[in-house]
Design a protein around this motif. Structure first.
Motif, PDB file in Angstrom:
ATOM      1  N   ALA A  69      56.352  30.116  -9.719  1.00 34.33           N
ATOM      2  CA  ALA A  69      54.981  29.763 -10.104  1.00 34.33           C
ATOM      3  C   ALA A  69      54.980  28.833 -11.313  1.00 34.33           C
ATOM      4  O   ALA A  69      54.244  27.841 -11.363  1.00 34.33           O
ATOM      5  N   HIS A 114      53.234  31.586  -2.047  1.00 36.25           N
ATOM      6  CA  HIS A 114      54.545  32.230  -1.936  1.00 36.25           C
ATOM      7  C   HIS A 114      54.454  33.496  -1.076  1.00 36.25           C
ATOM      8  O   HIS A 114      55.254  33.687  -0.143  1.00 36.25           O
ATOM      9  N   TYR A 115      53.488  34.344  -1.374  1.00 38.01           N
ATOM     10  CA  TYR A 115      53.324  35.586  -0.604  1.00 38.01           C
ATOM     11  C   TYR A 115      53.025  35.265   0.859  1.00 38.01           C
ATOM     12  O   TYR A 115      53.557  35.892   1.775  1.00 38.01           O
ATOM     13  N   GLU A 131      48.582  30.834 -10.303  1.00 37.40           N
ATOM     14  CA  GLU A 131      48.118  31.922  -9.442  1.00 37.40           C
ATOM     15  C   GLU A 131      48.032  31.505  -7.972  1.00 37.40           C
ATOM     16  O   GLU A 131      48.308  32.298  -7.070  1.00 37.40           O
ATOM     17  N   PHE A 136      59.336  35.492  -8.713  1.00 39.69           N
ATOM     18  CA  PHE A 136      57.981  35.069  -8.351  1.00 39.69           C
ATOM     19  C   PHE A 136      57.340  34.277  -9.493  1.00 39.69           C
ATOM     20  O   PHE A 136      56.688  33.258  -9.260  1.00 39.69           O
ATOM     21  N   GLU A 137      57.543  34.759 -10.719  1.00 40.14           N
ATOM     22  CA  GLU A 137      57.002  34.033 -11.870  1.00 40.14           C
ATOM     23  C   GLU A 137      57.764  32.727 -12.074  1.00 40.14           C
ATOM     24  O   GLU A 137      57.189  31.721 -12.489  1.00 40.14           O
ATOM     25  N   HIS A 141      51.386  31.809  -6.420  1.00 40.42           N
ATOM     26  CA  HIS A 141      51.683  33.188  -6.022  1.00 40.42           C
ATOM     27  C   HIS A 141      51.140  33.466  -4.609  1.00 40.42           C
ATOM     28  O   HIS A 141      51.812  34.088  -3.779  1.00 40.42           O
TER      29      HIS A 141
END
Length: 288
Positions: free
Chosen positions: A253, A200-201, A194, A249-250, A197
């Motif tokens: 992660a 990344h964002y 998490e 995205f996954e 994530h």
């Protein structure tokens, strides 16, 4: 007599205006020069980072903060912190202190947040961002902790964790977060997943040097993974669990989970992919 007084008043006003204009001129000049220097240095660092694949510098603090003595025992039990040299340990402690200052921890469903919880999560974020200059993520200011799995109003699903950029919040199941900490060699960690994530964002939305390196390297990794034989080998070795192939995205992660928990295995089987992740996070500490 009156003419002389009038002349003196005019001279005094002219002198005062001249001084004010000079002061304003100095401030304007300094401002313009500072802005120009910033953009020149920023450009030079961009050139440097593209050539060397890392920021010109990572750690620079006017005053290094220390954690309260009550929190030091948690720090000493952290395996990553223990592996660092003396100077880096000071940086790690400073970043943990600042992260605790900036983040609001909220307990849900009757869960009482204690120092152990705050420190475990904070140290994980600091570890993941330790190679990045901007470690206080702009799109993360609240961490919500549930006792176990929770219903997500956002996704209308039962979740163990989620990152909500609109609310700048990270939600975690403490049960599953701890489960990931207890099995640190299985390549599966809710916290790492998490937090990645959020990183990344943040890299997509920001233009600081660390965000640029993360995002640009991610695009390079995507291009590398475009080769059919690489994708097939990834699937066949099962080094990444199936959830990684949900979307990009996954994928990243889950990949960072494996990088952090089983770096030697990833490096042995996929040295190029290992290199891309190390470059994205500027995380070279497994190589020291």
């Amino acid at each position: 007599m009156n003419f002389s007084i009038f002349t003196l008043i005019q001279l005094d006003e002219s002198s005062g205006n001249s001084v004010l204009q000079n002061v304003i001129g100095v401030f304007v000049t300094v401002g313009v020069v500072s802005i120009c220097m910033y953009y020149v240095l920023r450009y030079l660092e961009t050139v440097y980072s593209r050539r060397n694949k890392k920021p010109y510098f990572v750690h620079f603090y006017f005053k290094i903060k220390k954690l309260p003595e009550t929190l030091t025992p948690f720090l000493l039990k952290n395996s990553f912190y223990s592996s660092l040299d003396k100077q880096r340990k000071r940086y790690f402690e400073h970043r943990t202190f600042r992260f605790l200052q900036e983040i609001n921890f909220v307990g849900r469903e009757g869960l009482v947040i204690d120092d152990f919880m705050r420190m475990q999560i904070s140290m994980m974020v600091v570890q993941l961002t330790f190679g990045m200059r901007e470690y206080l993520l702009e799109y993360l200011n609240t961490i919500v902790i549930y006792p176990t799995s929770f219903y997500s109003i956002l996704n209308q699903t039962q979740n163990n964790g989620e990152f909500n950029p609109r609310s700048k919040a990270l939600a975690l199941s403490w049960e599953h977060f701890q489960r990931g900490n207890q099995h640190k060699d299985d390549g599966k960690s809710l916290g790492i997943h998490e937090i990645t994530h959020a990183i990344h964002y943040n890299s997509i939305k920001n233009t600081d040097i660390s965000s640029e390196i993360f995002y640009d390297t991610f695009l390079m990794l995507e291009e590398y993974l475009g080769a059919q034989e690489i994708r097939q080998k990834l699937v066949e070795t099962r080094i990444l669990r199936e959830y990684a192939y949900t979307d990009k995205f996954e994928f990243i992660a889950v990949l960072v989970e494996v990088f952090m928990e089983t770096p030697l295995e990833l490096k042995k089987k996929f040295p190029e992919i290992y290199g891309y992740v190390a470059q994205m996070l500027n995380f070279r500490y497994f190589e020291d």
